[in-house]
Structure formats: structure tokens, C-alpha cells
Design a protein around this motif. Structure first.
Motif, PDB file in Angstrom:
ATOM      1  N   GLY A   1       0.794  -1.215   0.000  1.00 28.24           N
ATOM      2  CA  GLY A   1       0.000   0.000   0.000  1.00 28.24           C
ATOM      3  C   GLY A   1       0.827   1.265   0.000  1.00 28.24           C
ATOM      4  O   GLY A   1       0.307   2.354  -0.204  1.00 28.24           O
ATOM      5  N   ARG A   2       2.128   1.128   0.256  1.00 25.77           N
ATOM      6  CA  ARG A   2       2.965   2.330   0.231  1.00 25.77           C
ATOM      7  C   ARG A   2       3.802   2.386  -1.038  1.00 25.77           C
ATOM      8  O   ARG A   2       4.508   3.337  -1.276  1.00 25.77           O
ATOM      9  CB  ARG A   2       3.899   2.329   1.435  1.00 25.77           C
ATOM     10  CG  ARG A   2       3.159   2.611   2.733  1.00 25.77           C
ATOM     11  CD  ARG A   2       4.049   2.367   3.899  1.00 25.77           C
ATOM     12  NE  ARG A   2       3.498   2.935   5.104  1.00 25.77           N
ATOM     13  CZ  ARG A   2       3.936   2.633   6.317  1.00 25.77           C
ATOM     14  NH1 ARG A   2       4.911   1.765   6.482  1.00 25.77           N
ATOM     15  NH2 ARG A   2       3.400   3.198   7.372  1.00 25.77           N
ATOM     16  N   VAL A   3       3.749   1.315  -1.785  1.00 22.49           N
ATOM     17  CA  VAL A   3       4.579   1.251  -2.990  1.00 22.49           C
ATOM     18  C   VAL A   3       3.689   0.960  -4.183  1.00 22.49           C
ATOM     19  O   VAL A   3       2.929   0.001  -4.171  1.00 22.49           O
ATOM     20  CB  VAL A   3       5.641   0.132  -2.850  1.00 22.49           C
ATOM     21  CG1 VAL A   3       6.505   0.083  -4.095  1.00 22.49           C
ATOM     22  CG2 VAL A   3       6.495   0.358  -1.625  1.00 22.49           C
ATOM     23  N   ASP A   4       3.784   1.829  -5.168  1.00 24.08           N
ATOM     24  CA  ASP A   4       3.091   1.581  -6.409  1.00 24.08           C
ATOM     25  C   ASP A   4       4.101   0.909  -7.341  1.00 24.08           C
ATOM     26  O   ASP A   4       4.968   1.570  -7.915  1.00 24.08           O
ATOM     27  CB  ASP A   4       2.602   2.922  -6.983  1.00 24.08           C
ATOM     28  CG  ASP A   4       1.793   2.728  -8.238  1.00 24.08           C
ATOM     29  OD1 ASP A   4       2.028   1.719  -8.931  1.00 24.08           O
ATOM     30  OD2 ASP A   4       0.940   3.585  -8.532  1.00 24.08           O
TER      31      ASP A   4
ATOM     32  N   GLY B   1       1.831   9.284   6.112  1.00 22.92           N
ATOM     33  CA  GLY B   1       2.005  10.185   7.259  1.00 22.92           C
ATOM     34  C   GLY B   1       3.003  11.311   7.009  1.00 22.92           C
ATOM     35  O   GLY B   1       3.309  12.073   7.931  1.00 22.92           O
ATOM     36  N   MET B   2       3.552  11.396   5.800  1.00 21.95           N
ATOM     37  CA  MET B   2       4.598  12.391   5.540  1.00 21.95           C
ATOM     38  C   MET B   2       4.069  13.480   4.598  1.00 21.95           C
ATOM     39  O   MET B   2       3.378  13.192   3.636  1.00 21.95           O
ATOM     40  CB  MET B   2       5.811  11.720   4.877  1.00 21.95           C
ATOM     41  CG  MET B   2       6.441  10.635   5.706  1.00 21.95           C
ATOM     42  SD  MET B   2       7.242  11.253   7.198  1.00 21.95           S
ATOM     43  CE  MET B   2       8.634  12.087   6.505  1.00 21.95           C
TER      44      MET B   2
ATOM     45  N   TRP C   1      10.503  14.267  12.707  1.00 21.48           N
ATOM     46  CA  TRP C   1       9.842  13.086  12.137  1.00 21.48           C
ATOM     47  C   TRP C   1       9.974  11.920  13.109  1.00 21.48           C
ATOM     48  O   TRP C   1      10.872  11.908  13.964  1.00 21.48           O
ATOM     49  CB  TRP C   1      10.508  12.677  10.811  1.00 21.48           C
ATOM     50  CG  TRP C   1      10.316  13.647   9.682  1.00 21.48           C
ATOM     51  CD1 TRP C   1       9.474  14.708   9.637  1.00 21.48           C
ATOM     52  CD2 TRP C   1      11.014  13.638   8.427  1.00 21.48           C
ATOM     53  NE1 TRP C   1       9.594  15.374   8.424  1.00 21.48           N
ATOM     54  CE2 TRP C   1      10.526  14.729   7.672  1.00 21.48           C
ATOM     55  CE3 TRP C   1      11.990  12.821   7.867  1.00 21.48           C
ATOM     56  CZ2 TRP C   1      10.992  15.012   6.380  1.00 21.48           C
ATOM     57  CZ3 TRP C   1      12.456  13.105   6.579  1.00 21.48           C
ATOM     58  CH2 TRP C   1      11.955  14.189   5.848  1.00 21.48           C
ATOM     59  N   ALA C   2       9.082  10.951  12.946  1.00 15.15           N
ATOM     60  CA  ALA C   2       9.169   9.763  13.809  1.00 15.15           C
ATOM     61  C   ALA C   2       8.894   8.505  12.990  1.00 15.15           C
ATOM     62  O   ALA C   2       8.067   8.516  12.080  1.00 15.15           O
ATOM     63  CB  ALA C   2       8.153   9.859  14.939  1.00 15.15           C
TER      64      ALA C   2
ATOM     65  N   THR D   1       4.709   4.612  10.150  1.00 16.73           N
ATOM     66  CA  THR D   1       4.476   3.550  11.148  1.00 16.73           C
ATOM     67  C   THR D   1       5.141   2.242  10.687  1.00 16.73           C
ATOM     68  O   THR D   1       5.281   1.991   9.497  1.00 16.73           O
ATOM     69  CB  THR D   1       2.971   3.325  11.372  1.00 16.73           C
ATOM     70  OG1 THR D   1       2.362   3.142  10.096  1.00 16.73           O
ATOM     71  CG2 THR D   1       2.337   4.502  12.074  1.00 16.73           C
ATOM     72  N   MET D   2       5.526   1.436  11.700  1.00 17.89           N
ATOM     73  CA  MET D   2       6.250   0.198  11.385  1.00 17.89           C
ATOM     74  C   MET D   2       5.312  -0.922  10.941  1.00 17.89           C
ATOM     75  O   MET D   2       5.729  -1.850  10.287  1.00 17.89           O
ATOM     76  CB  MET D   2       7.038  -0.272  12.607  1.00 17.89           C
ATOM     77  CG  MET D   2       8.138   0.670  13.017  1.00 17.89           C
ATOM     78  SD  MET D   2       8.952   0.083  14.525  1.00 17.89           S
ATOM     79  CE  MET D   2       9.899   1.534  14.984  1.00 17.89           C
ATOM     80  N   ARG D   3       4.064  -0.846  11.387  1.00 15.71           N
ATOM     81  CA  ARG D   3       3.055  -1.859  11.040  1.00 15.71           C
ATOM     82  C   ARG D   3       3.487  -3.278  11.400  1.00 15.71           C
ATOM     83  O   ARG D   3       3.175  -4.220  10.679  1.00 15.71           O
ATOM     84  CB  ARG D   3       2.733  -1.817   9.553  1.00 15.71           C
ATOM     85  CG  ARG D   3       2.080  -0.540   9.114  1.00 15.71           C
ATOM     86  CD  ARG D   3       1.727  -0.652   7.666  1.00 15.71           C
ATOM     87  NE  ARG D   3       1.037   0.516   7.182  1.00 15.71           N
ATOM     88  CZ  ARG D   3       0.753   0.706   5.908  1.00 15.71           C
ATOM     89  NH1 ARG D   3       1.078  -0.188   5.016  1.00 15.71           N
ATOM     90  NH2 ARG D   3       0.119   1.784   5.534  1.00 15.71           N
ATOM     91  N   SER D   4       4.254  -3.396  12.483  1.00 14.35           N
ATOM     92  CA  SER D   4       4.666  -4.767  12.809  1.00 14.35           C
ATOM     93  C   SER D   4       3.676  -5.435  13.752  1.00 14.35           C
ATOM     94  O   SER D   4       3.810  -6.611  14.046  1.00 14.35           O
ATOM     95  CB  SER D   4       6.080  -4.783  13.384  1.00 14.35           C
ATOM     96  OG  SER D   4       6.126  -4.157  14.612  1.00 14.35           O
TER      97      SER D   4
END
Ligand code: F6R
Length: 612
Positions: free
Chosen positions: A279-282, A292-293, A377-378, A396-399
Motif C-alpha cells: 500500500g505504500r509502494v506503487d 504520514g509524511m 519526524w518519527a 508507522t512500522m506496522r509490525s
């Protein structure tokens, strides 16, 4: 992180599935969907909704809540964000072109573009942008060519590369649910109830109906009917699975098939990394989108700070960001940072990396950045934590929840987050992002999955070395921080004194420690410092030290020089720490186990250090 639940039995299937999905709520979600077979029409009824599960529940009808006397079959899915496109269209379940077969999936199909183009050339029309739809269209293609449902699923799965967990339903065989696990991107638990059968991605998803479960291993397929559950390997061979009875104790239930949370969390890494990327990479456009950025001017410099494992993660991120985005990165322990009056300017970014988002030193270092007017940033795992709340931008790490005190999946996902950040920054530069940076990422979950396969070497090494008092870890370049992480894991859970060193530093002192009692873990994968690492291995051997090498698959030369070799699959050097970190974790875990240590709660340590 996706959650999956499927049900066949006498109860109204939709509420059972919804309730199972709710138990998997800790996985988080941005959209959810459910497919039910309507026994009267013989068709799927599919509902999807963006947002929380409650939004999906609002769409359900009274009929969904009443059991049918003949057949109650449904499956549902909760899904994590997809790059801006958290849409109903992309939410699961997905159906084949005829509408006869439905699927939910957790994972990534690495070769989906290739497969999609072939199917499109054969006239298949796709209705979503997901890789998942490729699987269901393939199954339909094989059914049209004459295979039965089970055979078609086997044939479709055999074409996939990557790591996935899937559940499929077919209107032609409404009492059959087929689920499969390829790699470690998602678990599959089969619940054996009284006159009912369930599948879910984790134990809590089935517990309301049954405590009798079996767990699929990688490359296994379950053909589940009420009273008739068969498991086969992908090659068709029948497997007899052990049926486990889950204890009532909620902690034991959460550990599922694992003995310790640390073990569970190590084995969750393929799934966690999949979720981090997904979902973060096309992959089609070759772009990274970080929800979030906010886009802004490129930082003059990034001060990357953390503590413990998170601090080691910053050292790896430095390589990634400097290499891909050419933005300078300065790393420091958060506890040291603010006491040295760092030269921060308003054009800089101070970035805290923290699993808990509550580590006092890391928060104070971020505040130092804020006070000096830098952007903050975090990279965090705990949603809603202080670090996330006080930052201007976050990834977010989504772990998922990390329970074990020793950090594992948060480490590798934070490294992947920094790789994504490096790509995101590179996109904003004049030189842009090399396309291979994205395609390399696509293969990562599959490679991680390989690192999690059964391997007796960790047990064997623990048997040989568990009485040693010291360990040395050596690495160079981007794998030097991995040596530090290996030593940290060994210290904290097995209480063996361990040191990590940049291998080039050996001759300047530490080599004096080497004798026949010193095991030395050398990370010597094939990269630009490979030859230098091999010469270190030789120097250790010349002084009678024992070498445990972590090397690239196919490197037979190293086996002649080292005493023991743990192989990692070939992978791009910038992403290699994600793979080389796993043997560090597994070795420390087996040593701690052999030494009888309290793996999940080692002495003197706390999961979140909220005091200075
Ligand atoms: C080591 C470990 C710790 C944490 C450190 C920072 O296995 O877990 O070293 O990494 O206490 O914690 P967070 O990331 O929560 O700021």
C-alpha cells in the motif's frame, strides 16, 4: 496487516466472521469486506467498506444475522492502508470475472504484473488494482480449462512468487473452503468446531467457536468441509497435521503455536514486512507514497536518533538514505544527543526511531529538534504514541504489537521504513529514484520468508556454544550495525557477554581476545566488502577462534574457511540487513532457550523505558 476469517457451519456465518475479525482488530485496518454465499440465489453477496469494521457492519442486513437451515458460508478480510487508494474497489474479497470464485489474501504476489498482463492478453478484465485479483482469475482460468476447484487452486498457487496466505470459495462447491499458505507473510489457522470449520490468520479469530486448531506450514493447502478437513502440500502430497488444543489462558492463546512471544515475533517478520511495504509502494509506477509524511523541502541533514535496537536501526537507515537520496544523516544515541548541544538548523530534520513511541530519551531528543526549530519526524510502531503525536511527519512500522522485551520485528520493519523514506526522499531529488530500488523491495518478503524456514543449524549451534561466556560479532559497511544487533540480542536474552565490531577495527585491539574459546560471528555476504570480510575470517581462524559465517547462498568457498555457515539468499546489499538480522535473532533465541533463560522477560529489562 490483514486479518482473514472464513466460516462454514450451522451458525449465521456473517456474524461469526465479523466477530473473528474483531478479535484480530489489533492488526489494525483501513477497510474491510465480507463475502457470503446466499443459498437461495446461489450467488455471492459481497459487502465492502472503507474504515473500521463498524462501517462494514452497518451495511449488513437482518438476513445476514439469521442462520440459514441449509448452508452458512462466509469469509471476511480487514486490510491495511493502500497508498491513498483505501477504496471499496480495492478492499477484499475479490471475485473472478464470472463472479463464481472469491478470494481474500494476505501477502504480496511478486510477479503479479507479469501474470496480470498475460491474463489481460487472454481477455480477462480486472476490476481492482490488487495483486490478489490475479490469483482468483488464474484459478478461474484453470477451472475453465477443465480442472476441479482444488486442482485449479494448486495450479494457480504454483505460478505465484512471493509470500501469501489466501482463502477461496467457489459457488460450484459451496460447502468447500480452500486456504493456503505460501511462505510466511501470513499464518493460516484452521479451527475444527463441532459441525463447523473455520480458517483465520491467527488463533483469536477462531476461538469463539473452537479451541481445536491446526496450523498450516508454508506451501500447504487445506481443503476444508464440515467434518472433512484435508491438508496437502503444493505438490499434492497428503499431510497429517497435529491437532492442537488451545489453552483458555489468553496469553497462551495469543502465542498460538509458538513457545514464546519472541519466537512468534521473529516468525511474523515476513508478514510484518509485507504489511509495511504494502500500500505504500506503487510497483507499476515505481513510486513510494507515505501517508504520514508531508512533502516539503529536502532536509539539509537528518539527525537520526533512537535507543538500543532502534538506535542500531538508525545506523542502517543512514546507509539507505545517503545512498538513495544523497541526504546526509548523522546518527546518535538519543540519550547523548541533547547533552552535546548538536548543531541543528531549521533546515534540518530530527528523526526519532522508537517501537514504543514512549522512550524518554528519544522523546527528549525529538524535543531538542523542536526547540531548535527543525522539523521532527518519527518512525514508530505504537499508533497514537507520544512520538507519533509530537512529530510533523511519521511512518508507522506496522509490525503489530511487540510483546517480547527483545525487539525483533520492530527492528526489521523500522529498517524497511527507512528504506521507504530513502526512496520517498530520492523521488524528490533531481536524480530521482532508480527503478530497481522499488523492484528490489517487491522481492524482500519472499526472501525474509526463506530466512524463516526450518533450519536445525540454530539448535545445533546452541548445543555447541551454550556454555561459552563470550561472543564476538563482526561486520562491515551496512552489516556492521547488524553485528551490533547480534551482540545486543545475545547479551539481553542469553546473558552471554557479546561485542559487535566493525571488522576493520579488529587489528587495532579486539584481536587480542581471540583464542580457541572465542566464537566469532562474521557477516560476510557477497557485497563490496566481501573480500575484506573473508580475510577477517582467515585471521580469526589463524588464532584458533571458531567462525560462524553468515554468507550468501551458493558461496561454497566460505564453507572451507568457516567452522559453521548460515546461508542467506542473494539480495541487494542495501536491503541485506533485513535478512542478515534474522540469523542474529534466531541464534540468540536458541542460545537463551538452551541456557534456560526467560526469553520474553529477560532480567533487569523493560519493554518501554519511560525514564531517563
Ligand atoms: C532491544 C530493545 C531495546 C529497545 C530500546 C528502545 O531488544 O528492545 O534496546 O530497542 O529500549 O525502545 P523503543 O524502540 O521503544 O524506543
Amino acid at each position: 496487516m490483514c486479518g482473514i476469517v472464513g466460516y462454514i457451519g450451522p451458525q449465521a456465518a456473517v456474524p461469526v466472521v465479523i466477530s473473528g475479525l474483531r478479535k484480530l482488530e489489533y492488526r489494525g485496518y483501513d477497510s474491510a469486506g465480507i463475502a457470503k454465499i446466499n443459498p437461495d440465489s446461489g450467488k455471492f453477496e459481497i459487502q465492502r467498506a472503507v474504515g473500521k469494521l463498524i462501517n462494514l457492519e452497518r451495511k449488513l442486513s437482518d438476513a445476514d444475522h439469521a442462520p440459514h437451515e441449509r448452508l452458512n458460508v462466509a469469509m471476511g478480510h480487514t486490510r491495511w492502508a493502500t497508498h491513498g487508494s483505501v477504496t471499496e474497489r480495492n478492499a477484499h474479497p475479490h471475485v473472478s470475472m464470472s463472479g463464481n470464485i472469491a478470494i481474500v489474501q494476505n501477502g504480496i504476489v511478486e510477479n503479479f504484473l507479469e501474470l496480470k498482463h498475460d491474463l489481460q492478453a487472454e481477455g480477462v478484465v480486472f476490476t481492482s488494482e490488487t495483486d490478489t485479483e490475479v490469483i482468483v482469475q488464474l484459478v478461474e482460468k484453470f477451472i475453465h480449462a477443465g480442472s476441479d476447484f482444488e486442482k485449479a487452486v494448486h495450479m494457480a498457487l504454483a505460478q505465484l512468487r512471493g509470500s501469501s496466505a489466501v482463502v477461496l470459495l467457489n459457488l460450484a462447491e459451496p460447502g468447500t473452503m480452500i486456504a493456503a499458505r505460501l511462505g510466511n507473510a501470513g499464518g493460516v489457522v484452521v479451527g475444527l468446531g463441532d459441525g463447523e470449520v473455520l480458517v483465520a490468520s491467527d488463533v483469536p479469530g477462531v476461538l469463539e467457536c473452537t479451541r481445536k486448531v491446526l496450523f498450516l506450514d508454508s506451501h500447504e493447502v487445506v481443503i476444508a468441509k464440515v467434518g472433512d478437513v484435508k491438508v496437502r502440500r503444493l505438490n499434492g502430497e497428503r499431510v497429517n497435521k497435529e491437532v492442537h488444543t488451545i489453552a483458555w489462558d489468553p496469553v497462551a492463546a495469543e502465542k498460538g503455536e509458538y513457545r514464546h512471544f519472541m519466537q512468534k515475533e521473529i516468525f511474523e517478520q515476513a508478514r510484518a514486512i509485507t504489511d509495511t511495504i504494502r500500500g505504500r509502494v506503487d510497483f507499476e509506477q515505481g513510486k513510494v507514497l507515505l501517508e504520514g509524511m508531508k512533502a516539503g523541502p529536502l532536509p539539509r541533514k537528518i539527525f537520526s536518533i533512537g535507543m538500543g535496537t532502534s538506535s542500531i536501526s538508525t545506523m542502517i537507515g543512514k546507509f539507505m538514505i545517503e545512498n538513495l537520496a544523497r541526504v546526509p544523516v548523522e546518527v546518535d544515541y538519543a540519550s547523548e544527543f541533547r547533552y552535546r548541544d548538536p548543531l541543528i538548523t531549521p533546515d534540518d530534520v530530527v528523526m526519532g526511531i522508537t517501537q514504543s513511541g514512549e522512550t524518554a530519551d528519544t522523546l527528549a531528543a525529538m524535543q531538542e529538534g523542536r526547540d531548535k526549530k527543525a522539523r521532527v519526524w518519527a518512525i514508530v510502531n505504537a499508533i497514537g504514541s507520544q512520538a507519533q503525536r509530537v512529530s510533523d511527519g511519521n511512518i508507522t512500522m506496522r509490525s503489530g504489537p511487540e510483546i517480547s522485551v527483545a525487539s525483533t520485528k520492530a527492528f526489521t520493519t523500522s529498517v524497511v521504513d527507512q528504506y521507504l523514506l530513502a526512496c520517498w526522499l530520492a523521488q524528490q531529488t533531481q536524480h530521482g529514484l532508480p527503478h530497481t530500488a522499488i523492484s528490489d523491495l517487491m522481492h524482500l518478503p519472499g526472501l525474509v520468508s526463506k530466512m524463516l524456514e526450518k533450519n536445525n543449524i540454530y539448535d545445533d549451534l546452541a548445543n555447541i556454544f551454550h556454555l561459552r561466556e563470550h561472543f564476538l560479532y563482526l561486520g562491515r559497511g551496512i552489516n556492521y550495525p547488524v553485528a551490533l544487533e547480534g551482540a545486543l540480542k545475545m547479551k539481553e536474552i542469553s546473558y552471554i557477554h557479546a561485542e559487535g565490531y566493525p571488522a576493520g577495527e579488529m587489528k587495532h585491539g579486539p584481536i587480542a581476545l581471540i583464542d580457541e574459546n572465542m566464537p566469532v560471528v562474521c557477516i560476510c555476504i557477497r557485497d563490496n566488502v566481501y573480500e575484506k570480510m573473508v580475510s577477517q575470517v582467515e585471521q580469526v581462524r589463524a588464532r584458533h577462534g571458531t567462525v560462524i559465517a553468515v554468507a550468501t547462498e551458493g558461496d561454497t568457498d566460505i564453507a572451507k574457511k568457516a567452522d559453521h555457515v548460515i546461508y542467506v539468499p542473494e539480495c541487494p546489499p542495501l536491503l541485506s540487513p533485513v535478512l542478515t538480522a534474522i540469523p542474529m535473532q534466531r541464534l540468540a533465541y536458541h542460545m537463551a532457550l538452551r541456557r534456560g533463560c526467560d526469553v520474553d522477560q529477560p532480567r533487569n529489562l523493560a519493554k518501554s523505558v519511560t525514564v531517563e
